[in-house]
Design an enzyme around this catalytic site. Structure first.
Site, PDB file in Angstrom:
ATOM      1  N   TRP A  50      12.697  20.138  21.621  1.00  0.00           N
ATOM      2  CA  TRP A  50      13.983  20.507  22.113  1.00  0.00           C
ATOM      3  C   TRP A  50      15.341  19.964  21.346  1.00  0.00           C
ATOM      4  CZ3 TRP A  50      15.733  23.520  25.920  1.00  0.00           C
ATOM      5  CH2 TRP A  50      17.151  23.019  26.514  1.00  0.00           C
ATOM      6  N   THR A  51      15.126  18.582  20.997  1.00  0.00           N
ATOM      7  CA  THR A  51      16.363  17.940  20.505  1.00  0.00           C
ATOM      8  C   THR A  51      16.709  18.566  19.011  1.00  0.00           C
ATOM      9  OG1 THR A  51      15.742  15.935  21.493  1.00  0.00           O
ATOM     10  CG2 THR A  51      17.056  15.711  19.821  1.00  0.00           C
ATOM     11  N   GLU A  95      13.159  26.139  20.134  1.00  0.00           N
ATOM     12  CA  GLU A  95      13.441  26.461  21.575  1.00  0.00           C
ATOM     13  C   GLU A  95      14.654  26.683  21.772  1.00  0.00           C
ATOM     14  OE1 GLU A  95      12.132  23.048  24.159  1.00  0.00           O
ATOM     15  OE2 GLU A  95      10.404  22.882  22.781  1.00  0.00           O
ATOM     16  N   TYR A  96      15.386  28.019  21.612  1.00  0.00           N
ATOM     17  CA  TYR A  96      14.568  29.170  21.563  1.00  0.00           C
ATOM     18  C   TYR A  96      15.185  30.410  20.648  1.00  0.00           C
ATOM     19  CZ  TYR A  96      12.575  27.121  25.601  1.00  0.00           C
ATOM     20  OH  TYR A  96      12.002  25.990  26.418  1.00  0.00           O
ATOM     21  N   GLN A 105       0.766  -1.174   0.060  1.00  0.00           N
ATOM     22  CA  GLN A 105       0.224  -0.042   0.024  1.00  0.00           C
ATOM     23  C   GLN A 105       0.693   1.186  -0.073  1.00  0.00           C
ATOM     24  OE1 GLN A 105      -2.268  -0.797   3.792  1.00  0.00           O
ATOM     25  NE2 GLN A 105      -1.508   0.906   4.688  1.00  0.00           N
ATOM     26  N   GLY A 140      10.947  20.561  14.833  1.00  0.00           N
ATOM     27  CA  GLY A 140      11.925  21.019  15.661  1.00  0.00           C
ATOM     28  C   GLY A 140      11.954  20.259  17.101  1.00  0.00           C
TER      29      GLY A 140
END
Length: 619
Positions: free
Chosen positions: A352-353, A393-394, A324, A350
C-alpha cells in the site's frame, strides 16, 4: 499488503571501523603483482568456506605456526579458476595477478608463536575452489614439492548424465602431470564431496528440483593440486517444477513476513519456527521492498540485512558477529530455509505505502525488471530468495494514488519480469479483490499477465473497515455476499469468479486470509449493519487488531458470510477464527484454487493456531 499497512520505520547504525581500513578502498586499488614468496617455514594454512549463496561465497584461511620457532610474517598464495575472485577481505591484504591470489598479514597479526594461529576472511564471487595453496613458499599442508615437479593440469569440464531427483552422474577428461595423476577431488559448490581415482562419479543424496555446480581438481603423486576444471551446472529433476512453481496436485500455503515487525512487534523469523508454523507452510513472502525512481529498491536496510541478531533471537541460536557478510532478516531467512528446506522465499515489492512508484516503473518494463533482478539476485543474498512478488495497489485504478498506466501495463510488467527472471524463479503478484461492476478487476488485463505468472495472491480481506467511520459494520473478509452487504462485488466468491471469467486459471488463484480483525466503536447493534462513531482502538493502529488479541479480548459472538464477528461493549469486530478458516479452505478446494495465503505471521497466536487451520484445511 494490508491496505492500512503500518508506517515503515528507518533505522541506522554505525558499523565498527576497527580492522576494516582495507575494505574502505576498492579491491581493484589493492591488486598488484605478488611479492616473491618468503623463505619456507613450518606453517600450515587451512581453507574453510563459511557461506555459499550460489553466485558468491564467504571464506576464511587459518594460518598456524606448526614449528618450534616464532614466525614474524606470513604469506598465503592460491589459485582460483576463471570466474572466481575475491571481492572484499579483512585481517589480510589480498592482491591478485590474473587468477593467482596472495594474502599477506597486516601489521598486527604477522607474528605467530609456535602453535599459535590466526585467521583472515573474505567474500568472493563465483563458485570455484582454491588450488595450489602455499604458505610462505611451502605447501599449505606442510609438504615441500620437489624441484621441477609441476602441478597437474585442469581436468576436462565434467559432463552430467543420468540426472534424477536425488543423484547425478559426472564424467570428465583426465588431467595431465609430469609425474602422474594420483586422484581427483570432486567439488559441489566449491566443497569437496569425494576423492576418486577414476574419471566418473555419481553424486547422490541430493534434493529434487535443486541447482548444483560441480568442478573437478586433479592431484599428483606429490599431493600437489592443479587448477579446477570448468564448472557444470546441474538441476535435479522433480521437486516443485522449478523455483517453487506448483505442479498439479500441489497446494500453496504462503504467509507474509513484514520486515518492520522486528521493531515494536518484536516478531522475528525465529518465531515462524517456534510457533510451529514453519512446518505447515510452503512459501514466505518477505515484505516489502520499495518501488521508486523506476526501480526496485531496498525497503529497510537495517531490518533487511544489517541488524545483528543475538543468540536468543536467532533461528539457530547462534549470534551474529560484527564482521559476518550478511545479517538481519535475510540471514535469518537463510537459516530458516536450512532448517526447513521445503520453504521457498519470495521478495515482495510495493504494498500500500510503496505502490505509487509502479506507474513510473512500468513506463520501461524491461529496465524495471532488470533493476528488480539485480536486487533480488544480489550475490549477498541470492540464495535466500526464490522469486519476486509485485504488490501494486492498484494498476490502472485508484489506491494510495490513482494510476493511469492503462489496461495492459500489468501484463507488460509481468511479461518483462518472466523474461528476466526465467523459468526457474517464481513470479507472483498480490492483486485486488474488487469484483464490483466496473471495479478494479475490470480495469486491468490480469488474464494477460497470468500466462507469465505462477500465481495471484487475491487480497480477499479489507473489503470493509472503519475508514467508513460511521459504518455500517460489516465483516472485512466475507467469503460470500449476504443480505445487507454494503457493496456489491465485495466478497471472496465474486472476486474469484470474476478472475476465472477473465481467463485466469483457478490453480493460479490463492485465497487471502487476514490474521487480524477490523472494528468500530460506538456500536449498539450486535448483528452486522449497525452504525458507529469511529474506529475501535487497536494496539498499533486504530480500527485494526491482531487475532491473538481479539480471541480473548473480544471473543466471537456470531458468523456472517463465512467470517466471525464479535461485539464487546460498544466495540464491534470481524475476524477469522480457526473454524471460519477451515470452512474457507474447504471452499478454496472446491473451487480448484492453488491454495491460500495470509497477511501476516505476527497476528497469529504464539502456537500458530490460524496457520495450523490453513494447513489442516487445505490437506
Amino acid at each position: 499488503m494490508s491496505t492500512q499497512a503500518p508506517t515503515r520505520r528507518t533505522r541506522f547504525r554505525s558499523r565498527a571501523a576497527a580492522g576494516l581500513t582495507a575494505l574502505a578502498l576498492p579491491l581493484a586499488a589493492l591488486v598488484g603483482l605478488a611479492s616473491p614468496a618468503e623463505a619456507a617455514t613450518s606453517a600450515s594454512a587451512t581453507y574453510t568456506k563459511t557461506q555459499d549463496w550460489g553466485t558468491g561465497f564467504g571464506a576464511s584461511w587459518t594460518v598456524k605456526n606448526t614449528g618450534t620457532t616464532a614466525i614474524s610474517s606470513w604469506t598465503v598464495e592460491w589459485d582460483y579458476p576463471a570466474g572466481t575472485a575475491v571481492t572484499s577481505a579483512w585481517d589480510a591484504t589480498v592482491t591478485s595477478s590474473g587468477n593467482h591470489w596472495t594474502a599477506k598479514n597486516v601489521g598486527w597479526n604477522g607474528s605467530l608463536a609456535p602453535g599459535a594461529s590466526i585467521s583472515f576472511g573474505y567474500n568472493g564471487s563465483g563458485s570455484g575452489a582454491p588450488t595450489g595453496c602455499k604458505i610462505n613458499g611451502a605447501s599449505c599442508d606442510g609438504s615441500t614439492p620437489q624441484p621441477g615437479d609441476s602441478a597437474p593440469s585442469a581436468p576436462g569440464t565434467p559432463v552430467a548424465s543420468n540426472v534424477t531427483d536425488t543423484s547425478v552422474k559426472l564424467t570428465w577428461a583426465a588431467a595431465t602431470d609430469d609425474k602422474g595423476v594420483k586422484n581427483y577431488d570432486v567439488l559441489r559448490g566449491g566443497t569437496k564431496v569425494t576423492t576418486t581415482t577414476g574419471l566418473t562419479y555419481t553424486d547422490s543424496g541430493l534434493t529434487a528440483g535443486t541447482d548444483y555446480a560441480y568442478t573437478v581438481v586433479a592431484r599428483d603423486t606429490a599431493d600437489q593440486t592443479g587448477p579446477a576444471s570448468g564448472a557444470v551446472q546441474v538441476r535435479t529433476t522433480g521437486g516443485d517444477g522449478g523455483g517453487g512453481n506448483p505442479q498439479p496436485g500441489s497446494t500453496v500455503k504462503m504467509g507474509y513476513f513484514a520486515n518492520w515487525g522486528v521493531y515494536g512487534r518484536n516478531y522475528h523469523v525465529k518465531n515462524i519456527a517456534t510457533s510451529g508454523s514453519a512446518s505447515k507452510i510452503t512459501h514466505i513472502n518477505y515484505a516489502f521492498g520499495n518501488v521508486t525512481g523506476g526501480k526496485c529498491a531496498i525497503g529497510d536496510s537495517y531490518a533487511d540485512y544489517d541488524k545483528a541478531y543475538t543468540a536468543d533471537q536467532s533461528v539457530d541460536g547462534v549470534a551474529d558477529t560484527w564482521d559476518q557478510p550478511l545479517r538481519g532478516n535475510f540471514n535469518q531467512l537463510r537459516k530458516l530455509k536450512k532448517m526447513y528446506p521445503n520453504i521457498k522465499v519470495i521478495w515482495s515489492f510495493g504494498g500500500w505505502t510503496w505502490s505509487g512508484g509502479f506507474g513510473q516503473a512500468v513506463q520501461n518494463p524491461a529496465a524495471f525488471a532488470q533493476s528488480c533482478y539485480d536486487l533480488v539476485e544480489d550475490p549477498r543474498w541470492a540464495d535466500v530468495f526464490d522469486g519476486i512478488d509485485l504488490d501494486w495497489e492498484y494498476p490502472n485504478a485508484c489506491g494510495l494514488t490513482c494510476d493511469t498506466s492503462g489496461q495492459a501495463a500489468f501484463k507488460n510488467m509481468m511479461q518483462a519480469m518472466r523474461a528476466k527472471f526465467g523459468a526457474n524463479n517464481l513470479v507472483t503478484a498480490a492483486v485486488t479483490a474488487d469484483a464490483s461492476t466496473g471495479g478494479k478487476i475490470d480495469l486491468t488485463d490480469y488474464a494477460g499477465g497470468a500466462q507469465y505468472m505462477n500465481w495471484f495472491n487475491v487480497m480477499t480481506y479489507d473489503f470493509f473497515g472503519a475508514w467508513d467511520a460511521k459504518g455500517p459494520t460489516a465483516p472485512h473478509s466475507p467469503l460470500t455476499s449476504y443480505a445487507g452487504i454494503p457493496q456489491q462485488g465485495f466478497n471472496s466468491a465474486d472476486a474469484i469468479a470474476k478472475y476465472k471469467a477473465q481467463g485466469v486459471p483457478a490453480n493460479k488463484l490463492l485465497l487471502g486470509i487476514g490474521l487480524y480483525g477490523r472494528g468500530w466503536t460506538g456500536v449498539t447493534q450486535d448483528a452486522p449493519g449497525g452504525t458507529a462513531t469511529g474506529p475501535a482502538q487497536g494496539t498499533y493502529e486504530q480500527g485494526i487488531e491482531d487475532y491473538k488479541v481479539l480471541k480473548t479480548s473480544c471473543p466471537a459472538t456470531g458468523t456472517v458470510a463465512g467470517t466471525a464477528y464479535a461485539k464487546c461493549g460498544t466495540n464491534w469486530w470481524s475476524y477469522d477464527t480457526p473454524a471460519t478458516i477451515n470452512s474457507k479452505m474447504s471452499w478454496a478446494k472446491s473451487q480448484g484454487l492453488g491454495g491460500a495465503f495470509f497477511w501476516e505471521f505476527s497476528g497469529d497466536t504464539t502456537n500458530g493456531e490460524l496457520v495450523s487451520a490453513i494447513n489442516s484445511g487445505l490437506n
